[in-house]
Design a protein around this motif. Structure first.
Motif, PDB file in Angstrom:
ATOM      1  N   TYR A  36     -14.708  69.987 -13.692  1.00 48.40           N
ATOM      2  CA  TYR A  36     -15.186  69.570 -15.010  1.00 48.40           C
ATOM      3  C   TYR A  36     -14.397  68.366 -15.518  1.00 48.40           C
ATOM      4  O   TYR A  36     -13.243  68.181 -15.178  1.00 48.40           O
ATOM      5  CB  TYR A  36     -15.044  70.700 -16.034  1.00 48.40           C
ATOM      6  N   GLN A  37     -15.054  67.573 -16.354  1.00 46.88           N
ATOM      7  CA  GLN A  37     -14.422  66.422 -17.006  1.00 46.88           C
ATOM      8  C   GLN A  37     -14.568  66.587 -18.512  1.00 46.88           C
ATOM      9  O   GLN A  37     -15.518  67.207 -18.987  1.00 46.88           O
ATOM     10  CB  GLN A  37     -15.113  65.114 -16.589  1.00 46.88           C
ATOM     11  N   MET A  38     -13.628  66.027 -19.262  1.00 46.91           N
ATOM     12  CA  MET A  38     -13.710  66.040 -20.718  1.00 46.91           C
ATOM     13  C   MET A  38     -13.309  64.669 -21.227  1.00 46.91           C
ATOM     14  O   MET A  38     -12.312  64.108 -20.787  1.00 46.91           O
ATOM     15  CB  MET A  38     -12.780  67.109 -21.313  1.00 46.91           C
ATOM     16  N   ASN A  39     -14.087  64.126 -22.167  1.00 50.48           N
ATOM     17  CA  ASN A  39     -13.758  62.858 -22.782  1.00 50.48           C
ATOM     18  C   ASN A  39     -12.864  63.125 -23.981  1.00 50.48           C
ATOM     19  O   ASN A  39     -13.269  63.775 -24.930  1.00 50.48           O
ATOM     20  CB  ASN A  39     -15.022  62.122 -23.220  1.00 50.48           C
ATOM     21  N   LEU A  40     -11.660  62.597 -23.925  1.00 53.00           N
ATOM     22  CA  LEU A  40     -10.689  62.795 -25.001  1.00 53.00           C
ATOM     23  C   LEU A  40     -10.544  61.557 -25.877  1.00 53.00           C
ATOM     24  O   LEU A  40      -9.457  61.241 -26.362  1.00 53.00           O
ATOM     25  CB  LEU A  40      -9.337  63.203 -24.422  1.00 53.00           C
ATOM     26  N   GLY A  41     -11.649  60.863 -26.077  1.00 55.68           N
ATOM     27  CA  GLY A  41     -11.647  59.705 -26.966  1.00 55.68           C
ATOM     28  C   GLY A  41     -10.820  58.557 -26.430  1.00 55.68           C
ATOM     29  O   GLY A  41     -11.134  58.012 -25.372  1.00 55.68           O
ATOM     30  N   PRO A  42      -9.742  58.183 -27.116  1.00 54.12           N
ATOM     31  CA  PRO A  42      -8.956  57.018 -26.698  1.00 54.12           C
ATOM     32  C   PRO A  42      -8.312  57.182 -25.322  1.00 54.12           C
ATOM     33  O   PRO A  42      -8.035  56.205 -24.648  1.00 54.12           O
ATOM     34  CB  PRO A  42      -7.879  56.889 -27.770  1.00 54.12           C
ATOM     35  N   ILE A  43      -8.099  58.412 -24.911  1.00 50.05           N
ATOM     36  CA  ILE A  43      -7.498  58.656 -23.596  1.00 50.05           C
ATOM     37  C   ILE A  43      -8.544  58.515 -22.492  1.00 50.05           C
ATOM     38  O   ILE A  43      -8.221  58.231 -21.352  1.00 50.05           O
ATOM     39  CB  ILE A  43      -6.835  60.053 -23.556  1.00 50.05           C
ATOM     40  N   ASP A  45     -11.983  59.794 -20.117  1.00 48.91           N
ATOM     41  CA  ASP A  45     -12.348  60.979 -19.341  1.00 48.91           C
ATOM     42  C   ASP A  45     -11.155  61.492 -18.547  1.00 48.91           C
ATOM     43  O   ASP A  45     -10.458  60.715 -17.887  1.00 48.91           O
ATOM     44  CB  ASP A  45     -13.494  60.670 -18.369  1.00 48.91           C
ATOM     45  N   GLN A  46     -10.942  62.788 -18.643  1.00 52.64           N
ATOM     46  CA  GLN A  46      -9.862  63.446 -17.914  1.00 52.64           C
ATOM     47  C   GLN A  46     -10.428  64.673 -17.231  1.00 52.64           C
ATOM     48  O   GLN A  46     -11.400  65.263 -17.696  1.00 52.64           O
ATOM     49  CB  GLN A  46      -8.743  63.879 -18.872  1.00 52.64           C
ATOM     50  N   SER A  47      -9.801  65.091 -16.135  1.00 61.23           N
ATOM     51  CA  SER A  47     -10.197  66.358 -15.535  1.00 61.23           C
ATOM     52  C   SER A  47      -9.871  67.450 -16.543  1.00 61.23           C
ATOM     53  O   SER A  47      -8.957  67.311 -17.361  1.00 61.23           O
ATOM     54  CB  SER A  47      -9.474  66.596 -14.210  1.00 61.23           C
ATOM     55  N   LEU A  48     -10.624  68.526 -16.514  1.00 60.91           N
ATOM     56  CA  LEU A  48     -10.442  69.578 -17.510  1.00 60.91           C
ATOM     57  C   LEU A  48      -9.039  70.185 -17.489  1.00 60.91           C
ATOM     58  O   LEU A  48      -8.477  70.449 -18.563  1.00 60.91           O
ATOM     59  CB  LEU A  48     -11.516  70.656 -17.349  1.00 60.91           C
ATOM     60  N   PRO A  49      -8.413  70.412 -16.328  1.00 55.90           N
ATOM     61  CA  PRO A  49      -7.031  70.919 -16.379  1.00 55.90           C
ATOM     62  C   PRO A  49      -6.068  69.978 -17.115  1.00 55.90           C
ATOM     63  O   PRO A  49      -5.242  70.431 -17.901  1.00 55.90           O
ATOM     64  CB  PRO A  49      -6.648  71.067 -14.905  1.00 55.90           C
ATOM     65  N   ILE A  50      -6.212  68.682 -16.898  1.00 55.65           N
ATOM     66  CA  ILE A  50      -5.365  67.711 -17.609  1.00 55.65           C
ATOM     67  C   ILE A  50      -5.671  67.752 -19.107  1.00 55.65           C
ATOM     68  O   ILE A  50      -4.767  67.760 -19.947  1.00 55.65           O
ATOM     69  CB  ILE A  50      -5.567  66.286 -17.056  1.00 55.65           C
ATOM     70  N   ALA A  51      -6.963  67.796 -19.449  1.00 53.37           N
ATOM     71  CA  ALA A  51      -7.361  67.863 -20.861  1.00 53.37           C
ATOM     72  C   ALA A  51      -6.818  69.125 -21.515  1.00 53.37           C
ATOM     73  O   ALA A  51      -6.308  69.078 -22.640  1.00 53.37           O
ATOM     74  CB  ALA A  51      -8.884  67.807 -20.977  1.00 53.37           C
ATOM     75  N   ASN A  52      -6.909  70.259 -20.823  1.00 52.44           N
ATOM     76  CA  ASN A  52      -6.375  71.512 -21.373  1.00 52.44           C
ATOM     77  C   ASN A  52      -4.869  71.414 -21.590  1.00 52.44           C
ATOM     78  O   ASN A  52      -4.344  71.922 -22.579  1.00 52.44           O
ATOM     79  CB  ASN A  52      -6.701  72.694 -20.463  1.00 52.44           C
ATOM     80  N   GLY A  53      -4.178  70.778 -20.655  1.00 53.26           N
ATOM     81  CA  GLY A  53      -2.738  70.592 -20.808  1.00 53.26           C
ATOM     82  C   GLY A  53      -2.402  69.715 -21.998  1.00 53.26           C
ATOM     83  O   GLY A  53      -1.481  70.023 -22.766  1.00 53.26           O
ATOM     84  N   THR A  97     -11.976  72.874 -29.290  1.00 58.21           N
ATOM     85  CA  THR A  97     -12.103  71.576 -28.628  1.00 58.21           C
ATOM     86  C   THR A  97     -13.138  71.642 -27.514  1.00 58.21           C
ATOM     87  O   THR A  97     -13.964  70.738 -27.379  1.00 58.21           O
ATOM     88  CB  THR A  97     -10.746  71.117 -28.071  1.00 58.21           C
ATOM     89  N   HIS A  98     -13.109  72.699 -26.729  1.00 59.09           N
ATOM     90  CA  HIS A  98     -14.113  72.862 -25.672  1.00 59.09           C
ATOM     91  C   HIS A  98     -15.516  72.933 -26.259  1.00 59.09           C
ATOM     92  O   HIS A  98     -16.439  72.315 -25.748  1.00 59.09           O
ATOM     93  CB  HIS A  98     -13.846  74.128 -24.863  1.00 59.09           C
TER      94      HIS A  98
END
Length: 135
Positions: A36-43, A45-53, A97-98
């Motif tokens: 999974y990927q998540m867009n964290l705005g200014p950061i 797209d990140q992999s979901l584990p990185i986003a969760n961290g 957030t999810h």
């Protein structure tokens, strides 16, 4: 008031969020969230584990700041209060957030996202108390 010096508070304010974020990322990766990927705005797209961290680490930084610098002036039982509230806040933030960034279809387990945030925070507290604070 708190028994910690200002320097100890600053170290704790940084060490627990880093440990919490790393543990949450590890839990998320172990749960198979790597695809999974998540867009964290200014950061971006990140992999979901990185986003969760990142989400858990930032939440832990906020709750740890409140726990160390504000709660000791409000209640003498702040350690018990924050020990219960911090994992709940981390889990709720991860879940919210999810829900808002991924929607229900992409990541449909509220319990799983809550567990990642809460367990990451609990794990960060354990690492900080039993490993990092020993040095």
């Amino acid at each position: 008031m708190s028994n910690y010096s200002t320097m100890q508070k600053l170290e704790q304010n940084v060490s627990k969020p880093i440990a919490s974020g790393l543990i949450a990322a590890g839990i998320s990766l172990a749960m198979g969230d790597g695809q999974y990927q998540m867009n964290l705005g200014p950061i971006g797209d990140q992999s979901l584990p990185i986003a969760n961290g990142i989400i858990t680490g930032v939440t832990s930084l906020a709750t740890e700041t409140i726990s160390l610098w504000i709660m000791p002036y409000i209640t003498p039982h702040y350690q018990i209060t924050t020990g219960v509230l911090n994992p709940l806040v981390a889990g709720a933030t991860c879940t919210a957030t999810h829900h808002f960034l991924l929607g229900d279809d992409a990541y449909n387990s509220m319990q799983k996202s809550f567990a990642i945030g809460a367990l990451g925070d609990i794990g960060g507290q354990y690492v900080e108390t039993n490993i990092l604070m020993k040095f």
